[in-house]
Scaffold this active site. Sequence first.
Site, PDB file in Angstrom:
ATOM      1  CB  ALA A 208      -0.925  -0.006   1.206  1.00  0.00           C
ATOM      2  CB  SER A 241       2.753  -0.046   5.330  1.00  0.00           C
ATOM      3  OG  SER A 241       4.025  -0.245   5.929  1.00  0.00           O
ATOM      4  CG  ASP A 242       6.354   2.459   0.198  1.00  0.00           C
ATOM      5  OD1 ASP A 242       7.423   1.945   0.595  1.00  0.00           O
ATOM      6  OD2 ASP A 242       6.283   3.152  -0.838  1.00  0.00           O
ATOM      7  CD1 TRP A 243      11.407  -0.005   4.443  1.00  0.00           C
ATOM      8  CD2 TRP A 243       9.620  -0.889   3.428  1.00  0.00           C
ATOM      9  NE1 TRP A 243      11.562  -1.376   4.398  1.00  0.00           N
ATOM     10  CE2 TRP A 243      10.493  -1.942   3.794  1.00  0.00           C
ATOM     11  CE3 TRP A 243       8.434  -1.227   2.797  1.00  0.00           C
ATOM     12  CZ2 TRP A 243      10.213  -3.284   3.532  1.00  0.00           C
ATOM     13  CZ3 TRP A 243       8.156  -2.567   2.533  1.00  0.00           C
ATOM     14  CH2 TRP A 243       9.039  -3.568   2.901  1.00  0.00           C
TER      15      TRP A 243
END
Length: 801
Positions: A208, A241-243
Amino acid sequence: MVNGVLSDGRVRIGGMRTVVPSVESMPLDQAIGLLSGETTWLTKNVPGLGQAFVADGPHGVRAIPGSTNLDIVGALPATCFPTAVTLASTWDPELVERVGEAIGKEAKALGVDVILGPGMNIKRHPLCGRNFEYLSEDPYLTGTMASALTLGIQSQNVGTSVKHFAVNNQETNRFVVDARVDLRTLHELYLRGFEMVVRGAKPWTVMAAYNLVNGTHACENEYLLNDTLRDSWGFDGLVMSDWGAVSDRVAGIKAGLDLEMPASKGTWDSEVVKAINAGELSRDEVNQCAERVVALVEKSNKFTPRKREIPAKLLAQNNTLAREAAAAGSVLLKNDGILPISPATKIAVIGAFAKEPRFQGYGSSFVNAAKVTSAIDAFEAKGIETNYARGYDPLKSPDDAFALTEAVVAARKADVAIVFAGLPPVIESESFDRENLLLPAQHDAAITTVAAANPNTIVVLVNGAPVLMPWLGQVRAVLEVYLGGQAGGGAIVDMLYGDAEPSGRLAETFPKRLEDVAANENFPGSPHQVVYAEQQMVGYRYNTTEQVGPLFPFGYGLSYSTFRWTNAVVNQEDIGIPALPNGAATLTPACQVEVTVTNVGSRPSSEVVQVYLRDQTGLVERPRRELAAFAKTHLAPGESKRVVIPVPKAAFGIWDVVSNTWQVPSGHYELEVARNSAEIVAALPVTVSGTITERVQPVLPPAAEPARQVRPFTRESTLGELEQTFVGRRVSAIVRKGAMPEDGDELNRNMFERQANETPIRTAAMFSGGKLTLKMADAIVAAANSNLKTIPALFRARLRK
Ligand code: BGC
């Protein structure tokens, strides 16, 4: 297999049969713990199962075992394949699937369980700094190529994470910007590729995105994650999640975000417990996410290599494949007959990219290439004398009159001058967008001065996205090689001498001017909002609808041979499409287009047959031309082939915002058989009996929301915004100093500095490794709101640690 050691050296872990731990019976804190990473690249340990090790991609493996920071460099060596822009330009899903397989094999050798890719956001605007990492401006081409990569990687029992879900089409303010897009455009343009991959290729995971979509962060977006991805598309894998993208963990769990990455050192855990105690979140909701983490770990990690190293034989094979793919994805934009040249031609090679190649983009996709071949290396290997002049500095390319003089001297002595020009990494990278479409002035000057000195000038372009070519009329050939991976130098020399064919076609439009990009008025928007007012008018959809001529159209590319196309027909003119059971991924053919393609030249060569849909039903507003299908074919000199192109039913579909489903307008269409989006060879009429028979109301462009006020500050406030206050300035200085990568090179620092301003304080907290807790962030926000002139001593001391 003896004693758990497999014939290829990997070791089986976990004994005979692993017992999957039951999440339900886990203590709550352990279940919650599973919902975030252990380190930058590892999930938490699941008792009896181990951890999953993830690594960027997407055009090679960037494995950094044991790392707990975000350094770009320092990964284990691996093959750096051509970047996504080059791979997509091959228009060859079979070849791209082979690249995926090769990446999967290397991942396995390095003990990587999930590759964080493919990147598949739509190229809404040519200035997006990360376009080199994305596939196309067209969703069907994007979905096809991303599916090929996913299938290839996953064929090796290594997972993928298709990213960035969704509407992450710019780098500017990527952590906080709200992309406002109407639902029809959202599904038809920005989600369609994802839908194709998810339904068709079944990626293990989805990542995401950082940004918000229509008011809610992608990581907390119920509509995107639960409603669309899971309920409608049937995705049963894991969403991560993206980082550093999580802005509200409780809302994320509710929306179906299973795993927060990277490690956040328990930052959110107490908020999750609090929400459970308050009855706002149920244990079941936590369990569901935790079960998906367990399922991912169970799928992964069956084997750990004894030594994380790619066998030399595999590296050698993959280098050859990388070289093949680089040529297959290079696009010949202009050629008046000068190419290919003969080995007897006396050449001058001008431009630092020939010797110090730029072959991939900077940022999280940066692969530590196992072996790099520059063009100069490859010329030498062929026994060609190069008469090289540097022309510019490859990193920054400032004006340099002396370098131009040298270039002119070299060019004058040669029969043919080959200028390597393009975009240096300080201009094009993850984390910021480009400012304009120009090459650096020094590159343009190198081309024009060399072309004035030698009428036989060839330009080799090295860049990740479209550029302007004011010198186009002064040169004899332009070969767009994009960012061709570690073997790109070899491929360039192969192509210059005709040992390989540049057989790519543009997967994006090259505009004549920035004003010709429909999204330009709304790019990159304001810090907290970007309105997709252009709706579907992206790339060639705009050019063909509004009749705006591009510099080079989508789908365009020459070859070294010539082809005759004859006898184009469609096998069925009356088509029934009563439903699209698999939505945008309904690839069952509605009909098939056939055309005879003859190679009338004297060289083996490839041609790409493109089929565009023209909706003439009068029931619905639609772009003038939409890519419906394509096929690439390889032909020997004189050979003729009947190319058969199935046109999927989904090509006719539109997203109906009333029923929230795909529907098919009934009536007349044309299937345009084309060499590219601006060159139609035949228009074949078909009639469809679909699901819509009445005029569909046009969907209005999204409304702009009132701009978000900077004050009062919240966790979402960026360091740049907080710097308006005394406390914010102090905190920001400490955070910036502490977070600056210690062993980062100049590019790393440049990327970090450009991004720091736009980082929300909650993301700074996530990346602080526990030094800046959310509680402290809240206190800082409160202090900034009350204009305090001091920062609490306790925080100062902890932050400085
Ligand atoms: C990027 C992702 C990447 C992740 C891990 C993020 O900044 O947006 O594409 O996979 O970092 O490196």
